[in-house]
Design an enzyme around this catalytic site. Structure first.
Site, PDB file in Angstrom:
ATOM      1  N   ASP A 140     -39.176  -7.492  18.230  1.00  0.00           N
ATOM      2  CA  ASP A 140     -40.619  -7.613  18.512  1.00  0.00           C
ATOM      3  C   ASP A 140     -41.082  -9.047  18.272  1.00  0.00           C
ATOM      4  O   ASP A 140     -41.826  -9.628  19.071  1.00  0.00           O
ATOM      5  CB  ASP A 140     -41.436  -6.594  17.692  1.00  0.00           C
ATOM      6  CG  ASP A 140     -41.057  -6.549  16.207  1.00  0.00           C
ATOM      7  OD1 ASP A 140     -40.039  -7.158  15.820  1.00  0.00           O
ATOM      8  OD2 ASP A 140     -41.793  -5.890  15.448  1.00  0.00           O
ATOM      9  N   ASP A 188     -31.988  -6.701  28.311  1.00  0.00           N
ATOM     10  CA  ASP A 188     -32.630  -6.388  29.591  1.00  0.00           C
ATOM     11  C   ASP A 188     -34.081  -6.862  29.561  1.00  0.00           C
ATOM     12  O   ASP A 188     -34.551  -7.551  30.471  1.00  0.00           O
ATOM     13  CB  ASP A 188     -32.559  -4.870  29.826  1.00  0.00           C
ATOM     14  CG  ASP A 188     -33.245  -4.459  31.112  1.00  0.00           C
ATOM     15  OD1 ASP A 188     -33.020  -5.137  32.137  1.00  0.00           O
ATOM     16  OD2 ASP A 188     -34.008  -3.475  31.095  1.00  0.00           O
ATOM     17  N   TYR A 248     -27.624   2.317  26.889  1.00  0.00           N
ATOM     18  CA  TYR A 248     -27.389   2.540  28.323  1.00  0.00           C
ATOM     19  C   TYR A 248     -26.221   3.501  28.554  1.00  0.00           C
ATOM     20  O   TYR A 248     -26.155   4.157  29.578  1.00  0.00           O
ATOM     21  CB  TYR A 248     -27.061   1.215  29.014  1.00  0.00           C
ATOM     22  CG  TYR A 248     -28.251   0.453  29.539  1.00  0.00           C
ATOM     23  CD1 TYR A 248     -29.287   0.072  28.691  1.00  0.00           C
ATOM     24  CD2 TYR A 248     -28.331   0.081  30.875  1.00  0.00           C
ATOM     25  CE1 TYR A 248     -30.367  -0.644  29.171  1.00  0.00           C
ATOM     26  CE2 TYR A 248     -29.403  -0.637  31.357  1.00  0.00           C
ATOM     27  CZ  TYR A 248     -30.421  -0.998  30.501  1.00  0.00           C
ATOM     28  OH  TYR A 248     -31.487  -1.709  30.975  1.00  0.00           O
ATOM     29  N   ASP A 305     -35.884 -10.648  31.200  1.00  0.00           N
ATOM     30  CA  ASP A 305     -37.000 -10.655  32.165  1.00  0.00           C
ATOM     31  C   ASP A 305     -38.134 -11.518  31.627  1.00  0.00           C
ATOM     32  O   ASP A 305     -38.747 -12.291  32.361  1.00  0.00           O
ATOM     33  CB  ASP A 305     -37.540  -9.229  32.396  1.00  0.00           C
ATOM     34  CG  ASP A 305     -36.928  -8.564  33.628  1.00  0.00           C
ATOM     35  OD1 ASP A 305     -35.770  -8.890  33.956  1.00  0.00           O
ATOM     36  OD2 ASP A 305     -37.609  -7.721  34.244  1.00  0.00           O
ATOM     37  N   LYS A 353     -33.088  -4.966  15.696  1.00  0.00           N
ATOM     38  CA  LYS A 353     -34.205  -4.246  15.079  1.00  0.00           C
ATOM     39  C   LYS A 353     -33.654  -3.628  13.793  1.00  0.00           C
ATOM     40  O   LYS A 353     -33.704  -2.408  13.563  1.00  0.00           O
ATOM     41  CB  LYS A 353     -34.746  -3.200  16.072  1.00  0.00           C
ATOM     42  CG  LYS A 353     -36.028  -2.517  15.641  1.00  0.00           C
ATOM     43  CD  LYS A 353     -37.254  -3.422  15.641  1.00  0.00           C
ATOM     44  CE  LYS A 353     -38.451  -2.687  15.081  1.00  0.00           C
ATOM     45  NZ  LYS A 353     -39.631  -3.565  14.875  1.00  0.00           N
TER      46      LYS A 353
HETATM   47  C1  IPM Z   1     -30.982  -5.703  35.169  1.00  0.00           C
HETATM   48  C2  IPM Z   1     -31.630  -4.485  35.753  1.00  0.00           C
HETATM   49  C3  IPM Z   1     -30.694  -3.285  35.579  1.00  0.00           C
HETATM   50  C4  IPM Z   1     -30.535  -3.051  34.094  1.00  0.00           C
HETATM   51  C5  IPM Z   1     -31.106  -2.015  36.320  1.00  0.00           C
HETATM   52  C6  IPM Z   1     -31.341  -2.252  37.778  1.00  0.00           C
HETATM   53  C7  IPM Z   1     -30.103  -0.923  36.112  1.00  0.00           C
HETATM   54  O1  IPM Z   1     -32.882  -4.269  35.209  1.00  0.00           O
HETATM   55  O2  IPM Z   1     -29.881  -6.068  35.614  1.00  0.00           O
HETATM   56  O3  IPM Z   1     -31.582  -6.314  34.272  1.00  0.00           O
HETATM   57  O4  IPM Z   1     -31.356  -2.364  33.466  1.00  0.00           O
HETATM   58  O5  IPM Z   1     -29.562  -3.568  33.527  1.00  0.00           O
HETATM   59 MG    MG Z   2     -33.509  -5.830  33.947  1.00  0.00          MG
END
Ligand code: IPM
Ligand code: MG
Length: 404
Positions: free
Chosen positions: A263, A287, A180, A291, A231
Site C-alpha cells: 500500500d 500486476d 494467480y 500498471d 504485505k
Molecule cells: C498483465 C495482464 C494479465 C495479468 C491478464 C491479461 C491475465 O493484466 O499482463 O499484466 O493479470 O497478468
Molecule cells: Mg496487468
C-alpha cells in the site's frame, strides 16, 4: 540476466539524417543487398492475439526484420492463435499446437489478448486463461517491466514534470506463482450456505529464491538498489517472502535492499517515483504496481515486457491490453510492442546490437516529433499505428551504431 533497456542512453549516432525514403521501400521482405548471407537464424513464434494485437505485431515484425537483416540475422516466423481468436478458431484459449510451437521456438512475441466478446465466458474459456497457461507452459517466472520516463514524453505524464522527469525503474514481477496459480481455488458455499469465491496466495521457497536472484542480479547491473514489496504486516505468504529475500540478500552484500508494504509502495510510486531503482514483488502486486508505474511514463502504450525462465524461449509482450475500443482503427501505439521486440533480441537471443538499433530508432522517431494519439501533445505530429511503424523503419534504416 542482463540489465534493463537503457532507453536514456544514446548508444547510436545518426550518421545520415533520416531521409524521406518512399514507403514501398519498407515493405516486408525488403533485404539489404549489402547484407551478407545471414549468419544467425532463429524461429520466432508470433502470437498477435486480439484487439489491437495484430496491428502492433505487424509493425513490430517489420521493425524486427529490418534491424535483424542489417545485423545479419534471419528470422523464421510461425504465427499461431491465442486468446479470443484461438477460442473462436479452436474452442480453447491456448491450443496445444500454439504451446508446442512456442516451446520449440527461440522466442515468442505476443500482441494482446481479450475483448468484450469473451468477457462473460467461464474461467477456463477466457482469453486471459490462455495467457496464464502460456506463461505457465513456458515456465517464464520472471517478468521484467521497465518504466522509463523519456525526456521526449515528460509532458505526457500526468505527474508534475519535476516528479516524473528522470524516472527509470524496473518492476520484477514473479509470474508463475502466488494467488494467480495457488490451490485451493474456486467457488463454493460457506457454513451459512452462502456462495463464496476463493483463491490462495502461496509461495514455495524455491519460487521466491529464484525471482530474488533475478532481481538482485538486475539491481546490481542498474543503480544497485532493490526494493522488495510485500504485505508482511498481514499475510503469511508475504512474511515468508521477506524471510527468503533476506536470506538471498546475504549473497548480494553490494545491493542496497529495502522492504516496503504494497500500500505504501503504491503511494510512493506517485509521490516520489525516483526513489525506486529495481522493485521485486509477487505476481498480483506486480500486476497492479506495473500498471501504476506505466502511467508515470505517460502512456501504457510505451511499455514493453520480457518474461524469462531458467531455460527455453522467453515471452515478450507489451504490458498494455487489447484495447478493443480502438481495435482496427489504426490508432494504437505500436511502440510498446516494438520495444518488446528489442527486449526479445536483447534478453531472449542475446542480440544486443540489433536491440540497440530498435531502441535508438524509437527514440529517433520520437525526436522527429511523431506521436500516436495516446502520447500526443501540441506541436508534435499525430500519426496512426502504421505510419508510426513506417517512421520507426526509417530510423532503423538511417541509424548506425557508433563505436563504443
Ligand atoms: C498483465 C495482464 C494479465 C495479468 C491478464 C491479461 C491475465 O493484466 O499482463 O499484466 O493479470 O497478468
Ligand atoms: Mg496487468
Amino acid at each position: 540476466m542482463a540489465s534493463c533497456l537503457q532507453l536514456n542512453a544514446k548508444p547510436f549516432t545518426p550518421l545520415v539524417s533520416p531521409n524521406p525514403l518512399s514507403k514501398h521501400t519498407f515493405k516486408l521482405g525488403r533485404v539489404r543487398c549489402s547484407a551478407a548471407s545471414p549468419s544467425k537464424r532463429y524461429t520466432i513464434t508470433l502470437l498477435p492475439g486480439d484487439g489491437i494485437g495484430p496491428e502492433v505485431i505487424s509493425v513490430a515484425k517489420n521493425v524486427l526484420n529490418l534491424a535483424a537483416t542489417i545485423e545479419g540475422i534471419e528470422f523464421k516466423y510461425q504465427e499461431m492463435p491465442v486468446g479470443g481468436n484461438a477460442l473462436d478458431l479452436t474452442g480453447v484459449p491456448l491450443p496445444e499446437e500454439t504451446l508446442s510451437a512456442a516451446k520449440q521456438s527461440d522466442a515468442v512475441l505476443l500482441g494482446a489478448i481479450g475483448g468484450y466478446k469473451w468477457d462473460k465466458n467461464e474461467k477456463h474459456l477466457k482469453p486471459e486463461t490462455g495467457l496464464l497457461k502460456l506463461r505457465e507452459g513456458l515456465k517464464v517466472f520472471a517478468n521484467l517491466r521497465p518504466a522509463v520516463v523519456l525526456p521526449q514524453l515528460v509532458d505526457a505524464s500526468t505527474l508534475k514534470r519535476e516528479v516524473a522527469e528522470g524516472v527509470d525503474l524496473m518492476v520484477i514481477r514473479e509470474l508463475t506463482g502466488g494467488i494467480y496459480f495457488g490451490q485451493p481455488r474456486g467457488f463454493g458455499t460457506n457454513e451459512n450456505g452462502e456462495e463464496i469465491g476463493f483463491n490462495t496466495e502461496v509461495y514455495a521457497a524455491y519460487e521466491i529464491d529464484r525471482i530474488a536472484r533475478v532481481a538482485f542480479e538486475t539491481a546490481r547491473k542498474r543503480q544497485g538498489k532493490l526494493c522488495s514489496v510485500d504485505k508482511a504486516n498481514v499475510l503469511e505468504a508475504s512474511m515468508f517472502w521477506r524471510k527468503r529475500i533476506l536470506e538471498i540478500a546475504l549473497d548480494y552484500p553490494d545491493v542496497e535492499l529495502s522492504h516496503m508494504y504494497v500500500d505504501n509502495a503504491a503511494m510512493q510510486l506517485v509521490r516520489n517515483p525516483k526513489q525506486f531503482d529495481t522493485i521485486v514483488t509477487n505476481n498480483i502486486f506486480g500486476d497492479i504496481l506495473s500498471d501504476e508505474a506505466s502511467m508515470i511514463t505517460g502512456s501504457i502504450g510505451m511499455l514493453p515486457s520480457a518474461s524469462l525462465g531458467e531455460s527455453g524461449p522467453g515471452l515478450f509482450e507489451p504490458i498494455h491490453g487489447s484495447a478493443p475500443d480502438i481495435a482496427g482503427q489504426d490508432k494504437a501505439n505500436p511502440l510498446a510492442t516494438v520495444l518488446s521486440a528489442a527486449m526479445l533480441l536483447k534478453y531472449g537471443l542475446g542480440e544486443e546490437n540489433a536491440a540497440k538499433r530498435i531502441e535508438a530508432a524509437v527514440l529517433d522517431t520520437l525526436n522527429r516529433g511523431f506521436r500516436t494519439v495516446d502520447i500526443y501533445s501540441s506541436g508534435t505530429k499525430l500519426v496512426g499505428c502504421k505510419e508510426m511503424g513506417e517512421e520507426v523503419l526509417k530510423s532503423v534504416d538511417s541509424l548506425v551504431p557508433s563505436p563504443v
